[in-house]
Design an enzyme around this catalytic site. Structure first.
Site, short mmCIF file in Angstrom:
data_model
loop_
_atom_site.label_atom_id
_atom_site.label_comp_id
_atom_site.label_asym_id
_atom_site.label_seq_id
_atom_site.Cartn_x
_atom_site.Cartn_y
_atom_site.Cartn_z
N GLU A 46 0.83 -1.20 0.00
CA GLU A 46 0.00 0.00 0.00
C GLU A 46 0.87 1.26 0.00
O GLU A 46 0.61 2.22 -0.73
CB GLU A 46 -0.92 0.01 1.23
CG GLU A 46 -1.89 -1.17 1.26
CD GLU A 46 -1.35 -2.35 2.04
OE1 GLU A 46 -2.15 -3.06 2.68
OE2 GLU A 46 -0.12 -2.60 2.00
N ALA A 160 23.03 -50.08 -1.19
CA ALA A 160 23.29 -50.90 -0.01
C ALA A 160 24.46 -50.38 0.81
O ALA A 160 24.47 -50.50 2.04
CB ALA A 160 23.54 -52.36 -0.42
N GLY A 265 16.81 -37.11 6.39
CA GLY A 265 16.68 -38.34 5.64
C GLY A 265 15.39 -39.07 6.04
O GLY A 265 14.47 -38.50 6.64
#
Length: 337
Positions: A46, A160, A265
């Site tokens: 504004e 893995a 994670g």
């Protein structure tokens, strides 16, 4: 109002303040001036519009102000916009969304007390969508939580041996860095810090540091190693030594953190999902298979049957090189099928 919403999007996505746009109209509906909020410490939309009118030599007496958010009634880094508009001679204010902030709200009543006509709820759905992150943070007293995972086609985030660089393509990683540049904080658990040693910085496509670096937040009781990359150049490092995730988020809200990106994670992401503290999920999926020996993207969500499955609603799908990004929103349990 559509033009005001367009102007609001020019403001930064990050930061404690909402994105707001303002258009000043004369009695015939012609545009006198425009403004938007460029971030904390800068004039509100504004005030920017009134300043634009003055720079143009245009009078705003008896004008209508069309604003995406109810003008504030609070003196903080800047003065109250409701008072500014009334003193400028604006006679009508139209806004899309009411301000839920208990500190800054009440601008509509303040304007009415000064004899200004106020109309609210114009293009409210569009206003709510634009401000959904800020509104959620203010209404719930915690940041909007975006969870990000980068996984293989079979739902694995690492091989893995624990290696995960890189499951996704460079295009996907660049997109993730752009997202980091739009949030207030990036959050990880101590497990991710010890396993991956992430820097948690935001970088440009050219590889240089982005102008905005998010706060780097570690949640958990284990120490962050002194030689950790996140202790290097980038955003401030904040270690929250707690397992209380709701409390951690509320402590971030007290620092005016509105939007956090949880970048791993699986342990932290699973805990947030189980606690119902996730607002949005960004899933980067690469056409790679790691098999059953790979590390799963999520832990146990306590889903014994399909009836208990955690449902999400897809909002966007993007192709990023060979990868896909699915943006989805969890369905609250009471709204599930």
């Amino acid at each position: 109002m559509l033009r005001a919403l367009e102007l609001a999007r020019r403001g930064p996505a990050h930061g404690p303040n909402p994105r707001v746009g303002c258009v000043l109209l004369d009695a015939d509906g012609a545009v006198l001036a425009e403004g938007w909020h460029a971030g904390a410490g800068s004039p509100h939309a504004e005030a920017a519009a009134v300043a634009d009118a003055r720079a143009r030599g245009v009078a705003v007496q008896h004008a209508t102000a069309v604003v995406t958010l109810e003008p504030c009634a609070h003196t903080g880094r800047t003065g109250p916009c409701s008072e500014l508009l009334a003193e400028a001679g604006v006679r009508r204010v139209v806004h899309a969304v009411a301000d839920p902030n208990p500190v800054a709200g009440g601008g509509a009543d303040a304007l009415r007390s000064r004899g200004v006509d106020v109309v609210g709820g114009v293009r409210a759905p569009e206003g709510e969508e634009l401000l959904r992150i800020w509104l959620t943070s203010v209404r719930r007293g915690r940041p909007w939580v975006t969870v990000k995972t980068a996984q293989s086609l079979d739902g694995r985030v690492a091989a893995a041996d624990g290696s995960s660089r890189w499951i996704t393509s460079e295009q996907a990683r660049l997109h993730a860095h752009r997202l980091r540049g739009e949030v207030d904080a990036v959050v990880v658990g101590t497990g991710t810090v010890l396993a991956d040693d992430p820097a948690l910085t935001a970088r440009t496509p050219e590889g240089t540091p982005a102008a905005h670096q998010p706060l780097r937040v570690v949640v958990g009781e284990r120490d962050v190693p002194q030689g950790a990359r996140m202790r290097g150049p980038g955003g401030e490092l904040l270690h929250l030594r707690t397992r209380d995730l709701d409390g951690a988020l509320r402590s971030l809200a007290a620092r005016e953190v509105r939007h956090v990106l949880v970048d791993g994670g699986p342990t932290l992401v699973t805990a947030l999902l189980r606690a119902g503290l996730v607002d949005e999920v960004h899933t980067y999926v690469a056409p790679v298979l790691l098999g059953a020996s790979g590390r799963a993207a999520l832990g146990d969500l306590d889903v014994p049957t399909m009836a208990d499955a955690r449902r999400l609603v897809p909002h966007e799908v993007h192709r990023l090189g060979p990868d896909l990004l699915l943006v989805s929103v969890p369905v609250p349990p009471e709204e599930g099928p």
